[in-house]
Design a protein around this motif. Structure first.
Motif, PDB file in Angstrom:
ATOM      1  N   PHE A 254      36.071  40.255  38.698  1.00  0.00           N
ATOM      2  CA  PHE A 254      34.833  40.052  39.291  1.00  0.00           C
ATOM      3  C   PHE A 254      34.859  40.451  40.742  1.00  0.00           C
ATOM      4  O   PHE A 254      35.548  40.447  41.505  1.00  0.00           O
ATOM      5  CB  PHE A 254      34.154  38.803  39.408  1.00  0.00           C
ATOM      6  N   GLU A 255      33.470  41.282  41.052  1.00  0.00           N
ATOM      7  CA  GLU A 255      33.280  41.956  42.619  1.00  0.00           C
ATOM      8  C   GLU A 255      31.979  41.579  43.063  1.00  0.00           C
ATOM      9  O   GLU A 255      31.122  41.449  42.070  1.00  0.00           O
ATOM     10  CB  GLU A 255      33.801  43.225  42.435  1.00  0.00           C
ATOM     11  N   MET A 256      31.843  41.368  44.351  1.00  0.00           N
ATOM     12  CA  MET A 256      30.647  41.136  44.917  1.00  0.00           C
ATOM     13  C   MET A 256      30.540  41.938  46.060  1.00  0.00           C
ATOM     14  O   MET A 256      31.277  42.031  46.913  1.00  0.00           O
ATOM     15  CB  MET A 256      30.129  39.545  45.209  1.00  0.00           C
ATOM     16  N   GLN A 257      29.119  42.612  46.582  1.00  0.00           N
ATOM     17  CA  GLN A 257      29.137  43.327  47.763  1.00  0.00           C
ATOM     18  C   GLN A 257      29.375  42.457  48.831  1.00  0.00           C
ATOM     19  O   GLN A 257      28.457  41.524  48.910  1.00  0.00           O
ATOM     20  CB  GLN A 257      27.966  44.236  47.622  1.00  0.00           C
TER      21      GLN A 257
ATOM     22  N   VAL B  11      34.298  42.030  47.762  1.00  0.00           N
ATOM     23  CA  VAL B  11      35.267  41.187  47.716  1.00  0.00           C
ATOM     24  C   VAL B  11      35.662  40.989  46.202  1.00  0.00           C
ATOM     25  O   VAL B  11      34.575  41.227  45.267  1.00  0.00           O
ATOM     26  CB  VAL B  11      34.852  39.673  48.302  1.00  0.00           C
ATOM     27  N   SER B  12      36.865  40.626  45.697  1.00  0.00           N
ATOM     28  CA  SER B  12      37.134  40.702  44.360  1.00  0.00           C
ATOM     29  C   SER B  12      37.766  39.415  43.967  1.00  0.00           C
ATOM     30  O   SER B  12      38.569  38.720  44.697  1.00  0.00           O
ATOM     31  CB  SER B  12      37.853  41.803  43.907  1.00  0.00           C
ATOM     32  N   ALA B  13      37.970  38.897  42.707  1.00  0.00           N
ATOM     33  CA  ALA B  13      38.790  37.742  42.247  1.00  0.00           C
ATOM     34  C   ALA B  13      38.989  38.090  40.618  1.00  0.00           C
ATOM     35  O   ALA B  13      38.078  38.440  39.816  1.00  0.00           O
ATOM     36  CB  ALA B  13      37.804  36.525  42.278  1.00  0.00           C
TER      37      ALA B  13
ATOM     38  N   PHE C 118      18.411  37.650  45.337  1.00  0.00           N
ATOM     39  CA  PHE C 118      19.225  37.941  44.276  1.00  0.00           C
ATOM     40  C   PHE C 118      20.504  38.551  44.586  1.00  0.00           C
ATOM     41  O   PHE C 118      20.329  39.954  45.130  1.00  0.00           O
ATOM     42  CB  PHE C 118      18.485  38.310  42.997  1.00  0.00           C
ATOM     43  N   VAL C 119      21.754  38.430  44.404  1.00  0.00           N
ATOM     44  CA  VAL C 119      22.815  39.271  44.422  1.00  0.00           C
ATOM     45  C   VAL C 119      23.692  39.187  43.037  1.00  0.00           C
ATOM     46  O   VAL C 119      23.842  37.863  42.452  1.00  0.00           O
ATOM     47  CB  VAL C 119      23.627  38.459  45.637  1.00  0.00           C
ATOM     48  N   PRO C 120      24.115  40.353  42.722  1.00  0.00           N
ATOM     49  CA  PRO C 120      24.953  40.305  41.364  1.00  0.00           C
ATOM     50  C   PRO C 120      26.219  40.363  41.636  1.00  0.00           C
ATOM     51  O   PRO C 120      26.977  40.794  42.697  1.00  0.00           O
ATOM     52  CB  PRO C 120      24.440  41.706  40.681  1.00  0.00           C
ATOM     53  N   VAL C 121      26.856  39.602  40.814  1.00  0.00           N
ATOM     54  CA  VAL C 121      28.186  39.668  40.720  1.00  0.00           C
ATOM     55  C   VAL C 121      28.554  40.406  39.391  1.00  0.00           C
ATOM     56  O   VAL C 121      28.247  40.123  38.115  1.00  0.00           O
ATOM     57  CB  VAL C 121      29.156  38.237  40.317  1.00  0.00           C
ATOM     58  N   ARG C 122      29.609  41.855  39.669  1.00  0.00           N
ATOM     59  CA  ARG C 122      29.893  42.469  38.665  1.00  0.00           C
ATOM     60  C   ARG C 122      31.157  42.694  38.217  1.00  0.00           C
ATOM     61  O   ARG C 122      32.070  42.325  38.906  1.00  0.00           O
ATOM     62  CB  ARG C 122      29.166  43.921  38.715  1.00  0.00           C
TER      63      ARG C 122
ATOM     64  N   LYS D  48      32.727  32.017  48.532  1.00  0.00           N
ATOM     65  CA  LYS D  48      33.691  31.258  49.722  1.00  0.00           C
ATOM     66  C   LYS D  48      34.229  32.593  50.352  1.00  0.00           C
ATOM     67  O   LYS D  48      34.239  32.652  51.659  1.00  0.00           O
ATOM     68  CB  LYS D  48      34.828  30.566  48.966  1.00  0.00           C
ATOM     69  N   LYS D  49      34.537  33.578  49.822  1.00  0.00           N
ATOM     70  CA  LYS D  49      35.228  34.639  50.635  1.00  0.00           C
ATOM     71  C   LYS D  49      34.094  35.309  51.572  1.00  0.00           C
ATOM     72  O   LYS D  49      34.467  35.850  52.566  1.00  0.00           O
ATOM     73  CB  LYS D  49      35.724  35.828  49.597  1.00  0.00           C
ATOM     74  N   CYS D  50      32.936  35.250  51.193  1.00  0.00           N
ATOM     75  CA  CYS D  50      31.889  35.360  52.129  1.00  0.00           C
ATOM     76  C   CYS D  50      31.490  34.652  53.186  1.00  0.00           C
ATOM     77  O   CYS D  50      30.651  34.600  54.010  1.00  0.00           O
ATOM     78  CB  CYS D  50      30.546  35.955  51.544  1.00  0.00           C
ATOM     79  N   GLY D  51      32.218  33.358  53.263  1.00  0.00           N
ATOM     80  CA  GLY D  51      32.045  32.303  54.092  1.00  0.00           C
ATOM     81  C   GLY D  51      30.662  31.562  53.941  1.00  0.00           C
ATOM     82  O   GLY D  51      30.071  30.936  54.696  1.00  0.00           O
ATOM     83  N   ALA D  52      30.293  31.581  52.676  1.00  0.00           N
ATOM     84  CA  ALA D  52      28.885  30.896  52.337  1.00  0.00           C
ATOM     85  C   ALA D  52      29.291  29.660  51.364  1.00  0.00           C
ATOM     86  O   ALA D  52      30.549  29.582  51.130  1.00  0.00           O
ATOM     87  CB  ALA D  52      27.992  31.876  51.416  1.00  0.00           C
TER      88      ALA D  52
END
Ligand SMILES: O=P(O)(O)OC[C@H]1O[C@H](OP(=O)(O)OP(=O)(O)O)[C@H](O)[C@@H]1O
Ligand SMILES: Nc1ncnc2[nH]cnc12
Length: 178
Positions: free
Chosen positions: A110-113, A97-99, A83-87, A144-148
């Motif tokens: 939004f941001e994600m580690q 990464v942010s958007a 599980f990964v949170p977007v905060r 997408k920014k993480c290449g996933a």
């Protein structure tokens, strides 16, 4: 999902006019969480949908701040996925990464580690509700920014009249159409 399950969950949802702004009809997921049997119905239907639709393993379930945090860990546990949170901006430590995005009642970030989702990971993005699709679309950008790869976007509720799913770059699944 069987119709009687949909109706039971629908009947538990709260509806609040003019919240958080005038003109918004706010749909509240929280009453479902007062009923453990309803939570079981909700989570097992989501997990059954994912397991019966996708043969290849799901690596990560990404849940969106804040109500996606109620759903994501329960679904991830049953899928044997991370599980990964977007905060919302400024809440996560480390490199993120942010958007920027627009939603039904304003703009947000939004941001994600960055290291939490590895390149080529297969991801499900989950949230309580899709309105304009701004929030989910931004989460998709972060993946997408993480290449996933986002395999699917999953929602409990969909405000169909706002056509939010048209903004998204992968299939969507919503349990309840409103
Ligand atoms: O499709 P959209 O127009 O982007 O709207 C949907 C988003 O709005 C709500 O969250 P909100 O931003 O209110 O945050 P909260 O869960 O922290 O209250 C909801 O939980 C979704 O995340
Ligand atoms: N109408 C609504 N109800 C609940 N959450 C929302 N997020 C955006 N629009 C919403």
């Amino acid at each position: 999902m069987p119709n009687h399950d949909i109706e039971r969950l629908k009947n538990l949802l709260g509806t609040h006019n003019d919240f958080p702004k005038k003109g918004i009809v706010f749909k509240d997921l929280f009453p479902i969480f007062q009923d453990p049997v309803a939570v079981e119905t909700l989570i097992s239907n989501v997990v059954h949908h994912i397991n019966s639709t996708y043969e290849e393993k799901i690596d990560v379930v990404v849940g969106l701040d804040a109500r996606g945090f109620l759903l994501g860990p329960l679904v991830a546990l049953r899928l044997g996925a991370a599980f990964v949170p977007v905060r919302k901006q400024g809440k996560l430590p480390g490199e993120c990464v942010s958007a920027v995005y627009e939603k039904e009642y304003g703009q947000d970030v939004f941001e994600m580690q960055k290291d939490a989702v590895k390149p080529n990971a297969r991801v499900i993005i989950i949230d309580d509700l899709i309105a304009t699709g701004g929030s989910a679309g931004a989460a998709g950008e972060l993946v997408k920014k993480c290449g996933a790869t986002t395999v699917e976007y999953v929602f409990v509720m969909e405000l169909g009249f706002l056509n939010g799913t048209q903004k998204l770059d992968a299939p969507t699944y919503s349990l309840i159409q409103l």
